[in-house]
Scaffold this motif. Sequence first.
Motif, short mmCIF file in Angstrom:
data_model
loop_
_atom_site.label_atom_id
_atom_site.label_comp_id
_atom_site.label_asym_id
_atom_site.label_seq_id
_atom_site.Cartn_x
_atom_site.Cartn_y
_atom_site.Cartn_z
N GLY A 142 0.79 -1.22 0.00
CA GLY A 142 0.00 0.00 0.00
C GLY A 142 0.83 1.27 0.00
O GLY A 142 0.29 2.37 0.02
N TRP A 143 2.16 1.16 -0.06
CA TRP A 143 3.00 2.34 -0.03
C TRP A 143 2.68 3.35 -1.14
O TRP A 143 2.69 4.55 -0.88
N PRO A 144 2.39 2.92 -2.36
CA PRO A 144 2.06 3.93 -3.38
C PRO A 144 0.85 4.77 -3.01
O PRO A 144 0.74 5.91 -3.44
N VAL A 145 -0.06 4.23 -2.22
CA VAL A 145 -1.25 4.96 -1.81
C VAL A 145 -1.04 5.67 -0.47
O VAL A 145 -1.45 6.81 -0.30
N SER A 146 -0.39 4.99 0.47
CA SER A 146 -0.29 5.53 1.83
C SER A 146 0.89 6.48 2.04
O SER A 146 0.91 7.20 3.02
N ALA A 147 1.85 6.50 1.16
CA ALA A 147 2.98 7.43 1.30
C ALA A 147 2.59 8.76 0.67
O ALA A 147 3.09 9.15 -0.38
N ASP A 148 1.68 9.44 1.34
CA ASP A 148 1.10 10.66 0.77
C ASP A 148 1.61 11.94 1.42
O ASP A 148 1.18 13.02 1.06
N THR A 149 2.52 11.82 2.36
CA THR A 149 3.12 13.01 2.97
C THR A 149 4.63 12.94 2.72
O THR A 149 5.18 11.86 2.49
N PRO A 150 5.32 14.06 2.77
CA PRO A 150 6.77 14.03 2.52
C PRO A 150 7.54 13.11 3.47
O PRO A 150 8.48 12.44 3.06
N GLY A 151 7.11 13.04 4.71
CA GLY A 151 7.78 12.15 5.66
C GLY A 151 7.61 10.68 5.30
O GLY A 151 8.57 9.91 5.35
N ARG A 152 6.41 10.31 4.93
CA ARG A 152 6.15 8.92 4.54
C ARG A 152 6.89 8.57 3.24
O ARG A 152 7.38 7.46 3.09
N VAL A 153 6.95 9.51 2.32
CA VAL A 153 7.67 9.26 1.07
C VAL A 153 9.15 9.03 1.37
O VAL A 153 9.78 8.14 0.80
N ALA A 154 9.71 9.83 2.27
CA ALA A 154 11.12 9.68 2.62
C ALA A 154 11.39 8.32 3.26
O ALA A 154 12.37 7.65 2.93
N VAL A 155 10.51 7.90 4.17
CA VAL A 155 10.69 6.60 4.83
C VAL A 155 10.56 5.46 3.81
O VAL A 155 11.37 4.54 3.79
N ALA A 156 9.54 5.51 2.97
CA ALA A 156 9.33 4.47 1.97
C ALA A 156 10.49 4.42 0.97
O ALA A 156 10.95 3.33 0.60
N THR A 157 10.98 5.57 0.56
CA THR A 157 12.09 5.61 -0.40
C THR A 157 13.36 5.05 0.23
O THR A 157 14.09 4.28 -0.41
N ALA A 158 13.63 5.44 1.46
CA ALA A 158 14.83 4.93 2.14
C ALA A 158 14.74 3.41 2.34
O ALA A 158 15.74 2.70 2.14
N ALA A 159 13.58 2.91 2.74
CA ALA A 159 13.42 1.47 2.94
C ALA A 159 13.58 0.71 1.64
O ALA A 159 14.23 -0.35 1.60
N CYS A 160 13.02 1.23 0.57
CA CYS A 160 13.16 0.58 -0.74
C CYS A 160 14.61 0.60 -1.21
O CYS A 160 15.11 -0.38 -1.76
N ALA A 161 15.29 1.72 -1.02
CA ALA A 161 16.70 1.82 -1.42
C ALA A 161 17.56 0.85 -0.62
O ALA A 161 18.45 0.19 -1.18
N LEU A 162 17.29 0.74 0.67
CA LEU A 162 18.05 -0.18 1.52
C LEU A 162 17.81 -1.63 1.10
O LEU A 162 18.76 -2.42 0.99
N ALA A 163 16.55 -1.97 0.85
CA ALA A 163 16.23 -3.34 0.43
C ALA A 163 16.84 -3.65 -0.93
O ALA A 163 17.36 -4.76 -1.16
N THR A 164 16.80 -2.70 -1.85
CA THR A 164 17.38 -2.90 -3.18
C THR A 164 18.89 -3.08 -3.10
O THR A 164 19.46 -3.96 -3.76
N THR A 165 19.54 -2.27 -2.29
CA THR A 165 20.98 -2.38 -2.12
C THR A 165 21.36 -3.73 -1.50
O THR A 165 22.28 -4.40 -1.98
#
Length: 65
Positions: A26-49
């Motif tokens: 649900g991140w594409p829908v629930s990451a609707d604030t700048p803080g949530r976007v930052a957390v989701a982006t960091a988590a995705c980058a960490l998992a991808t790395t």
Amino acid sequence: MLLVVSLVFGGSWLAAGDLWFVGVLGWPVSADTPGRVAVATAACALATTGATLASLRAARRAAAR
């Protein structure tokens, strides 16, 4: 485990509450604030790395055999 919980409960219930981070699908829908976007982006980058490094390590081990 996180993906299973996300699939089962990842609808609007998780997205609306403080547990939005658990609903990975649900991140594409629930990451609707700048803080949530930052957390989701960091988590995705960490998992991808992590996945990239693990796959490169596995490839090197396979090539060495």
